[in-house]
Design a protein around this motif. Structure first.
Motif, PDB file in Angstrom:
ATOM      1  N   TYR A  15      57.173   7.562  18.053  1.00 45.99           N
ATOM      2  CA  TYR A  15      56.547   8.292  16.961  1.00 45.99           C
ATOM      3  C   TYR A  15      55.104   8.675  17.231  1.00 45.99           C
ATOM      4  CZ  TYR A  15      60.748   6.997  14.481  1.00 45.99           C
ATOM      5  OH  TYR A  15      62.063   6.841  14.106  1.00 45.99           O
ATOM      6  N   LYS A  29      61.320  11.170   0.487  1.00 39.21           N
ATOM      7  CA  LYS A  29      62.128  10.360  -0.444  1.00 39.21           C
ATOM      8  C   LYS A  29      61.283   9.760  -1.562  1.00 39.21           C
ATOM      9  CE  LYS A  29      65.202   9.279   3.382  1.00 39.21           C
ATOM     10  NZ  LYS A  29      65.485   8.329   4.467  1.00 39.21           N
ATOM     11  N   GLY A  87      56.593   2.630   7.075  1.00 42.94           N
ATOM     12  CA  GLY A  87      57.217   3.643   7.940  1.00 42.94           C
ATOM     13  C   GLY A  87      57.523   4.886   7.132  1.00 42.94           C
ATOM     14  N   THR A 137      65.219   1.829   8.702  1.00 41.88           N
ATOM     15  CA  THR A 137      64.350   1.449   9.821  1.00 41.88           C
ATOM     16  C   THR A 137      64.503  -0.043  10.130  1.00 41.88           C
ATOM     17  OG1 THR A 137      62.838   3.204   9.143  1.00 41.88           O
ATOM     18  CG2 THR A 137      61.959   1.575  10.674  1.00 41.88           C
ATOM     19  N   LYS A 168      59.133   1.975  18.381  1.00 42.72           N
ATOM     20  CA  LYS A 168      57.992   2.493  17.613  1.00 42.72           C
ATOM     21  C   LYS A 168      57.213   3.533  18.417  1.00 42.72           C
ATOM     22  CE  LYS A 168      54.958  -1.387  18.830  1.00 42.72           C
ATOM     23  NZ  LYS A 168      54.289  -2.602  18.315  1.00 42.72           N
ATOM     24  N   PRO A 225      62.716   2.857   3.320  1.00 46.29           N
ATOM     25  CA  PRO A 225      63.960   3.622   3.419  1.00 46.29           C
ATOM     26  C   PRO A 225      64.310   3.942   4.872  1.00 46.29           C
ATOM     27  CG  PRO A 225      62.165   5.104   2.929  1.00 46.29           C
ATOM     28  CD  PRO A 225      61.555   3.722   3.056  1.00 46.29           C
ATOM     29  N   GLY A 226      65.387   4.705   5.041  1.00 48.21           N
ATOM     30  CA  GLY A 226      65.728   5.250   6.360  1.00 48.21           C
ATOM     31  C   GLY A 226      66.413   4.257   7.274  1.00 48.21           C
ATOM     32  N   ALA A 259      49.046   1.991  10.369  1.00 51.48           N
ATOM     33  CA  ALA A 259      49.200   0.580  10.749  1.00 51.48           C
ATOM     34  C   ALA A 259      50.544   0.377  11.433  1.00 51.48           C
ATOM     35  CB  ALA A 259      49.115  -0.312   9.509  1.00 51.48           C
ATOM     36  N   ASP A 260      50.624  -0.704  12.175  1.00 51.27           N
ATOM     37  CA  ASP A 260      51.859  -1.102  12.854  1.00 51.27           C
ATOM     38  C   ASP A 260      52.418  -2.301  12.086  1.00 51.27           C
ATOM     39  OD1 ASP A 260      53.789  -2.219  14.476  1.00 51.27           O
ATOM     40  OD2 ASP A 260      52.615  -2.075  16.322  1.00 51.27           O
ATOM     41  N   PHE A 261      53.553  -2.102  11.416  1.00 42.49           N
ATOM     42  CA  PHE A 261      54.044  -3.194  10.578  1.00 42.49           C
ATOM     43  C   PHE A 261      54.686  -4.327  11.380  1.00 42.49           C
ATOM     44  CE2 PHE A 261      57.412   0.201   9.674  1.00 42.49           C
ATOM     45  CZ  PHE A 261      58.320  -0.261  10.623  1.00 42.49           C
ATOM     46  N   THR A 262      54.730  -4.195  12.707  1.00 42.08           N
ATOM     47  CA  THR A 262      55.196  -5.333  13.506  1.00 42.08           C
ATOM     48  C   THR A 262      54.050  -6.309  13.784  1.00 42.08           C
ATOM     49  OG1 THR A 262      54.812  -4.264  15.639  1.00 42.08           O
ATOM     50  CG2 THR A 262      56.973  -3.930  14.626  1.00 42.08           C
ATOM     51  N   ASP A 273      52.122   4.179   8.044  1.00 42.90           N
ATOM     52  CA  ASP A 273      52.899   4.634   9.203  1.00 42.90           C
ATOM     53  C   ASP A 273      52.065   4.483  10.468  1.00 42.90           C
ATOM     54  OD1 ASP A 273      55.684   6.547   9.175  1.00 42.90           O
ATOM     55  OD2 ASP A 273      54.554   6.489  11.061  1.00 42.90           O
ATOM     56  N   ILE A 274      52.768   4.369  11.581  1.00 48.18           N
ATOM     57  CA  ILE A 274      52.115   4.224  12.875  1.00 48.18           C
ATOM     58  C   ILE A 274      51.690   5.589  13.430  1.00 48.18           C
ATOM     59  CG2 ILE A 274      54.195   4.452  14.342  1.00 48.18           C
ATOM     60  CD1 ILE A 274      53.233   1.915  15.832  1.00 48.18           C
ATOM     61  N   PHE A 310      61.987  13.669  14.436  1.00 47.19           N
ATOM     62  CA  PHE A 310      62.786  12.836  13.524  1.00 47.19           C
ATOM     63  C   PHE A 310      63.110  13.606  12.246  1.00 47.19           C
ATOM     64  CE2 PHE A 310      63.607   9.836  10.144  1.00 47.19           C
ATOM     65  CZ  PHE A 310      64.708   9.193  10.702  1.00 47.19           C
ATOM     66  N   GLY A 353      56.959   8.152   7.153  1.00 49.66           N
ATOM     67  CA  GLY A 353      57.521   9.396   7.678  1.00 49.66           C
ATOM     68  C   GLY A 353      57.126  10.601   6.846  1.00 49.66           C
TER      69      GLY A 353
HETATM   70  C1  LIG Z   1      63.497   6.032  11.071  1.00 48.62           C
HETATM   71  S1  LIG Z   1      61.980   6.764  10.614  1.00 48.62           S
HETATM   72  C2  LIG Z   1      62.116   6.747   8.823  1.00 48.62           C
HETATM   73  C3  LIG Z   1      61.176   7.699   8.161  1.00 48.62           C
HETATM   74  C4  LIG Z   1      61.274   7.761   6.633  1.00 48.62           C
HETATM   75  N1  LIG Z   1      60.869   6.494   6.036  1.00 48.62           N
HETATM   76  C5  LIG Z   1      62.664   8.098   6.180  1.00 48.62           C
HETATM   77  O1  LIG Z   1      63.284   7.276   5.516  1.00 48.62           O
HETATM   78  O2  LIG Z   1      63.126   9.202   6.486  1.00 48.62           O
HETATM   79  C6  LIG Z   1      60.856   5.443  10.954  1.00 48.62           C
HETATM   80  C7  LIG Z   1      59.433   5.672  10.458  1.00 48.62           C
HETATM   81  O3  LIG Z   1      58.707   4.454  10.623  1.00 48.62           O
HETATM   82  C8  LIG Z   1      57.537   4.679  11.392  1.00 48.62           C
HETATM   83  N2  LIG Z   1      57.382   3.489  12.226  1.00 48.62           N
HETATM   84  C9  LIG Z   1      58.193   3.073  13.235  1.00 48.62           C
HETATM   85  N3  LIG Z   1      57.762   1.909  13.729  1.00 48.62           N
HETATM   86  C10 LIG Z   1      56.656   1.575  13.018  1.00 48.62           C
HETATM   87  C11 LIG Z   1      55.758   0.478  13.055  1.00 48.62           C
HETATM   88  N4  LIG Z   1      55.923  -0.520  13.922  1.00 48.62           N
HETATM   89  N5  LIG Z   1      54.739   0.447  12.151  1.00 48.62           N
HETATM   90  C12 LIG Z   1      54.572   1.453  11.265  1.00 48.62           C
HETATM   91  N6  LIG Z   1      55.388   2.525  11.182  1.00 48.62           N
HETATM   92  C13 LIG Z   1      56.418   2.589  12.052  1.00 48.62           C
HETATM   93  C14 LIG Z   1      57.787   5.942  12.184  1.00 48.62           C
HETATM   94  O4  LIG Z   1      56.594   6.608  12.523  1.00 48.62           O
HETATM   95  C15 LIG Z   1      58.678   6.737  11.228  1.00 48.62           C
HETATM   96  O5  LIG Z   1      57.917   7.510  10.342  1.00 48.62           O
END
Ligand SMILES: C[S@@+](CC[C@H](N)C(=O)[O-])C[C@H]1O[C@@H](n2cnc3c(N)ncnc32)[C@H](O)[C@@H]1O
Length: 311
Positions: A36, A90, A84, A156, A33, A153-154, A134-137, A107-108, A44, A86
């Motif tokens: 980002y 999408k 997340g 993650t 995380k 999506p993505g 926010a941090d979704f963890t 998003d973080i 990214f 981004g």
């Molecule tokens: C792999 S990218 C995917 C971005 C977008 N959703 C896509 O599908 O193209 C991961 C996204 O999640 C966000 N992210 C990663 N860890 C996170 C966390 N713990 N809490 C919130 N957002 C997070 C990053 O900032 C990034 O925008």
């Protein structure tokens, strides 16, 4: 319309503490995380455009092809919460098809989120937008009782070990007020294809990986030499995941937060995992997390999958 960013936690995202703790471990590691910051988010986006990175274009094509069916499953009078979020690229497909009452991108990466939310607000002036840094963890509490369709999506989800992925899915489920989750999941495939996707010829993924070091220099006053580290991203077939490392090209020391961290030549920092699933193994995991897996869509080459999970 309120496009102001709400923050779910204090400004400090724990980068300094996580990095010093991670560099003190053997082997050295840091949660992905922290890739980002604003620069990392832009890098990214460039990864998503790479010819080797089949994930983004495959997922977008699936969303476009099945948008009407997805909107029907999401139902009416919903809010869409994207985890997340981004670039917000999408979700536009879903906004057009599902016409939600509100959209909550989470998003973080706060500075980047503010920029992309402004662009979305200009294109969707009537949309109720409630962005959340926010941090979704961490424990997630999103105000309101409206039924929500989650969007993740993505692939993650692949960044988490299976146990942590299940805990994350459970946490997300708790925010949906009875609604479902639409989630993109990258599939197990030819390791050469996976290897190419994370080791692009243009070196963009390498720059993304090394941005972690540059970020530590910018934000924490560390003195990493990014050229003294190599991007290394092999596929681990037994664990069905890409593993990403920064490998020290020489014996070197780094100063961070008043402490010295030594690297042997060839010593690495583990920066990311990207787990791959089969459609069946992912559905099984989602069921263990409390969801009822329903529809699933995949492309003809079985590169990527999108799942609709009901609460
Ligand atoms: C792999 S990218 C995917 C971005 C977008 N959703 C896509 O599908 O193209 C991961 C996204 O999640 C966000 N992210 C990663 N860890 C996170 C966390 N713990 N809490 C919130 N957002 C997070 C990053 O900032 C990034 O925008």
């Amino acid at each position: 319309m309120d496009t102001g960013l709400a923050r779910a936690q204090a400004q400090d995202d724990g980068f300094a503490q996580a990095l010093t703790a991670g560099l003190a471990r053997a082997p050295k590691q840091i949660a992905c995380k922290y890739f980002y910051d604003e620069t990392g988010s832009h890098l990214f986006d460039r990864i998503c455009e790479l010819p080797e990175y089949y994930q983004t274009r495959t997922e977008i094509a699936l969303l476009e092809r099945h948008a009407a069916e997805i909107a029907g499953l999401m139902g009416r009078n919903i809010e869409i919460v994207e985890f997340g979020a981004g670039s917000l690229r999408k979700v536009r497909i879903l906004l057009d098809a599902a016409r939600p009452d509100a959209y909550l991108p989470l998003d973080i990466s706060g500075g980047y989120l503010a920029t992309v939310v402004r662009a979305l607000a200009a294109d969707y002036p009537a949309l109720a937008l409630r962005p959340l840094v926010a941090d979704f963890t961490r424990p997630l509490c999103i105000a309101g009782t409206a039924r929500r369709a989650g969007f993740f999506p993505g692939s993650t989800i692949g960044n988490f070990q299976p146990e942590a992925a299940m805990a994350l899915l459970r946490r997300m489920r708790g925010t949906l007020n009875g609604g479902g989750l639409l989630i993109g999941v990258d599939l197990v495939k030819d390791p050469a294809r996976l290897h190419a996707a994370y080791n692009d010829a243009g070196g963009v993924t390498a720059a993304f990986n090394k941005n972690l070091l540059a970020r530590a220099n910018r934000e924490l006053g560390a003195d990493f030499d990014p050229d003294g580290f190599a991007h290394y991203a092999p596929y681990n077939p037994a664990a069905q995941r890409i593993e990403m490392y920064l490998v020290s090209l020489k014996r070197q020391s780094v100063q961070l937060d008043g402490r010295r961290f030594d690297f042997a030549s060839g010593e690495s920092i583990h920066t990311e995992d990207s787990h791959k699933y089969t459609i069946e193994s992912f559905r099984e995991m989602a069921a263990h997390a409390g969801f009822r897996p329903r529809a699933v869509w995949s492309d003809a080459e079985r590169l990527f999958s999108i799942h609709w999970l009901e609460s």
